[in-house]
Design a protein around this motif. Structure first.
Motif, PDB file in Angstrom:
ATOM      1  N   ILE A  55       0.874  -1.172   0.000  1.00  0.00           N
ATOM      2  CA  ILE A  55       0.000   0.000   0.000  1.00  0.00           C
ATOM      3  C   ILE A  55       0.909   1.218   0.000  1.00  0.00           C
ATOM      4  N   ILE A  56       0.514   2.230  -0.749  1.00  0.00           N
ATOM      5  CA  ILE A  56       1.233   3.501  -0.678  1.00  0.00           C
ATOM      6  C   ILE A  56       0.245   4.599  -0.293  1.00  0.00           C
ATOM      7  N   GLY A  95      -4.273  11.424  -7.621  1.00  0.00           N
ATOM      8  CA  GLY A  95      -4.581  10.084  -8.108  1.00  0.00           C
ATOM      9  C   GLY A  95      -3.599   9.658  -9.188  1.00  0.00           C
ATOM     10  N   TRP A  96      -3.269  10.589 -10.085  1.00  0.00           N
ATOM     11  CA  TRP A  96      -2.305  10.320 -11.157  1.00  0.00           C
ATOM     12  C   TRP A  96      -0.940   9.944 -10.566  1.00  0.00           C
ATOM     13  N   GLN A  97      -0.499  10.721  -9.561  1.00  0.00           N
ATOM     14  CA  GLN A  97       0.792  10.433  -8.926  1.00  0.00           C
ATOM     15  C   GLN A  97       0.765   9.075  -8.226  1.00  0.00           C
ATOM     16  N   LEU A  98      -0.345   8.768  -7.556  1.00  0.00           N
ATOM     17  CA  LEU A  98      -0.476   7.463  -6.918  1.00  0.00           C
ATOM     18  C   LEU A  98      -0.458   6.345  -7.961  1.00  0.00           C
ATOM     19  N   GLY A  99      -1.183   6.546  -9.064  1.00  0.00           N
ATOM     20  CA  GLY A  99      -1.225   5.541 -10.123  1.00  0.00           C
ATOM     21  C   GLY A  99       0.154   5.271 -10.705  1.00  0.00           C
ATOM     22  N   GLN A 100       0.900   6.335 -11.002  1.00  0.00           N
ATOM     23  CA  GLN A 100       2.246   6.159 -11.536  1.00  0.00           C
ATOM     24  C   GLN A 100       3.151   5.470 -10.522  1.00  0.00           C
ATOM     25  N   ALA A 101       3.049   5.868  -9.264  1.00  0.00           N
ATOM     26  CA  ALA A 101       3.904   5.293  -8.223  1.00  0.00           C
ATOM     27  C   ALA A 101       3.594   3.817  -7.998  1.00  0.00           C
ATOM     28  N   VAL A 102       2.312   3.455  -8.024  1.00  0.00           N
ATOM     29  CA  VAL A 102       1.961   2.063  -7.765  1.00  0.00           C
ATOM     30  C   VAL A 102       2.356   1.184  -8.959  1.00  0.00           C
TER      31      VAL A 102
END
Length: 155
Positions: A55-56, A95-102
């Motif tokens: 989880i991030i 959300g975009w940053q989370l998506g890229q990071a995950v």
């Protein structure tokens, strides 16, 4: 618009309340919390980490404003799940940053594919998933009550 510094960090057990609150807020706004949602949100160590997932969290000024999980399906497939951004912070590309990071995490974990389940009424999320590179695939029947779309990306 003011620039917000968003820090993407790994989840720790201290984040459990924020993980639960962020996800409960959007799920209850559009749907209802299913028993499995409550179980996963209350016990992410057991349901995500114990099976090799992660989880991030997204934080602004040390406040949790977003989250996303990767749940291991098998050795090479992960499910992106429990993505949420605090309503007050939506529209700031968190959300975009989370998506890229995950997706980067998935690569580091030797994933070959990441799947997700969503609902078409969440149009901004579906649009973001397309921009991240996800494509729609056939949805299994009866897996999740609220899902009417399955998407995947090859890593």
């Amino acid at each position: 618009m003011e620039t917000m510094i968003v820090n993407i960090i790994d989840y720790t057990p201290a984040h459990q309340a924020a993980f639960e609150a962020l996800n409960s807020a959007w799920i209850e706004k559009y749907f209802y919390l299913e028993p499995i949602d409550k179980e996963v949100l209350r016990n992410p160590e057991e349901h995500i980490y114990a099976h090799g997932g992660v989880i991030i969290m997204a934080e602004i000024d040390k406040q949790s404003v977003g989250t996303v999980a990767l749940k291991r399906v098998d050795d090479h497939v992960f499910e992106m799940t429990k993505m949420a951004v605090d309503e007050k912070y939506q529209g700031h590309h968190i959300g975009w940053q989370l998506g890229q990071a995950v997706l980067q995490k998935a690569k580091e974990m030797n994933a070959q594919k990441v799947i997700l389940y969503s609902n078409r009424k969440l149009a901004p999320a579906i649009s973001m998933y397309h921009k991240l590179g996800f494509v729609e695939v056939e949805l299994e029947k009866g897996l999740y009550v609220r899902s009417d779309i399955k998407m995947e990306i090859t890593i």
